[in-house]
Scaffold this active site. Structure first.
Site, PDB file in Angstrom:
ATOM      1  N   GLY A   1      99.986 -30.924   0.834  1.00  0.00           N
ATOM      2  CA  GLY A   1      99.302 -30.971   2.123  1.00  0.00           C
ATOM      3  C   GLY A   1      99.523 -29.769   3.017  1.00  0.00           C
TER       4      GLY A   1
ATOM      5  CB  SER B   1      99.311 -31.175  -3.474  1.00  0.00           C
ATOM      6  OG  SER B   1      97.956 -30.753  -3.396  1.00  0.00           O
TER       7      SER B   1
ATOM      8  CG  ASN C   1      95.920 -28.309   1.895  1.00  0.00           C
ATOM      9  OD1 ASN C   1      95.020 -29.077   1.546  1.00  0.00           O
ATOM     10  ND2 ASN C   1      97.105 -28.283   1.305  1.00  0.00           N
TER      11      ASN C   1
ATOM     12  CG  HIS D   1      95.528 -33.474  -6.156  1.00  0.00           C
ATOM     13  ND1 HIS D   1      94.646 -34.002  -5.236  1.00  0.00           N
ATOM     14  CD2 HIS D   1      96.348 -32.654  -5.459  1.00  0.00           C
ATOM     15  CE1 HIS D   1      94.958 -33.535  -4.028  1.00  0.00           C
ATOM     16  NE2 HIS D   1      95.978 -32.707  -4.140  1.00  0.00           N
TER      17      HIS D   1
ATOM     18  CG  ASP E   1      91.838 -35.621  -6.482  1.00  0.00           C
ATOM     19  OD1 ASP E   1      91.972 -34.703  -7.322  1.00  0.00           O
ATOM     20  OD2 ASP E   1      92.770 -35.951  -5.722  1.00  0.00           O
TER      21      ASP E   1
END
Ligand SMILES: *[C@@H]1O[C@H](CO)[C@@H](O)[C@H](O)[C@H]1NC(C)=O
Length: 329
Positions: free
Chosen positions: A69, A38, A101, A225, A222
């Site tokens: 993701g 992402s 991830n 991102h 957050d």
């Protein structure tokens, strides 16, 4: 644009299946493919990934195949590297960036399908959920890189981006996540055709320069991102690192547009400390509606060397430091 290769394919189709296969011509201009998560992907809402801005700063067409993701493991298992392998032609460039991830434990009963096995070599483990044979981060990265190089393409392995390094109000200048050195090692292990860019360090140096408030403003929801403007800056840090050959020469270096972005102080301090350049005045390159000569809320509105909008569409333009003024509520 009609490429040389599509002409070659059309020619093959015209002479029929029995024709002797001819070598498919390389493209007139190499294409850059992006594989990542992402932080690189085209996303929506308040976020954007940095891959969406790359074509602003290099002279090559960019095809962004990054998707939210994913990890090196799930990108492999979903056939996404294989798709890029089918698409690449001689001299194309594939930029690969994973790490956000890829942590966690595959052998747990709730394996998320993304975590890699521990280690950086040929270690294997089993998914505690499905029994799938799982490999290391390096295995997935190096396998993908070799598959592209076998087709005549070149690979640039980019270290993952950092999270918000001012999260909590003081700058985190400690060791990067393990996937940063793993990525450097992957490029080294693959050897010919592969190169490495320490995008983590480039962005870290940029955030250090930007300071607490300006960096936090790039993270609307957050600590991972960024906003579209943040993604543009993160992209500029990548391009600057490429142009400086920060961690060795990549095939992208010769395709960087002038002027080269200058968003972090170059090692050795040889460059002037300009402010970040080219912020979008519409709140983000791909999903903003233009609003003329004003800067958006949280956007840059002034500072040394600044030539963009100095009026705020919303909020007031306040000095954060000598080279960065920002529209704040
Ligand atoms: C990349 O290059 C910079 C500057 O030379 C260096 O400080 C950094 O450690 C390198 N990154 C890696 C992961 O080797």
């Amino acid at each position: 644009m009609l490429s040389l290769s599509s002409l070659a394919v059309a020619a093959l189709a015209a002479v029929g299946a029995n024709a002797t296969p001819v070598e498919v011509a390389r493209r007139a201009t190499p294409t850059v493919y992006l594989a990542g998560d992402s932080t690189m992907a085209r996303t929506s809402g308040q976020h954007m990934g940095w891959g969406e801005y790359l074509s602003r700063y290099i002279t090559l067409p960019v095809v962004n195949k990054a998707i939210s993701g994913r990890s090196a493991r799930s990108f492999t298992n979903e056939g996404r590297f294989a798709e890029i392998e089918r698409l690449v032609q001689r001299d194309d460039i594939v930029v690969i960036s994973f790490g956000h991830n890829d942590g966690g434990s595959p052998n747990s009963a709730n394996d998320n399908g993304r975590s890699a096995c521990g280690g950086t070599g040929n270690e294997v483990c089993r998914s505690g959920k499905t029994g799938e044979l799982v490999y290391t981060f390096n295995y997935y990265m190096e396998n993908a890189a070799r598959s592209f190089i076998a087709k005549g393409a070149r690979v640039v392995i980019s270290a993952q981006t950092p999270n918000n390094l001012w999260d909590g109000g003081s700058f985190y200048g400690g060791a990067p996540p393990r996937f940063v050195p793993y990525a450097a090692q992957a490029a080294k292990n693959v050897g010919n055709g592969a190169s490495f860019v320490d995008h983590y360090q480039a962005v870290s140096n940029m955030f250090r320069r930007l300071g607490n408030q300006a960096t936090n403003a790039l993270y609307p929801t957050d600590h991972k991102h960024t906003s579209p403007y943040g993604a543009d800056l993160v992209c500029q840090a990548f391009v600057q690192a490429v142009a400086l050959n920060l961690n060795g020469t990549t095939p992208l270096a010769q395709h960087v547009k002038q002027p080269v972005p200058n968003v972090f102080p170059a090692p050795g301090g040889s460059q002037p400390t300009n402010p970040p350049t080219n912020p979008p005045t519409n709140g983000g390159g791909n999903n903003g509606g233009g609003n003329g000569g004003t800067a958006p809320l949280w956007g840059q509105c002034g500072g040394n060397g600044w030539s963009g909008a100095t009026r705020c569409a919303q909020g007031t333009c306040k000095m954060q430091n000598e080279w960065y003024w920002q529209c704040v509520p």
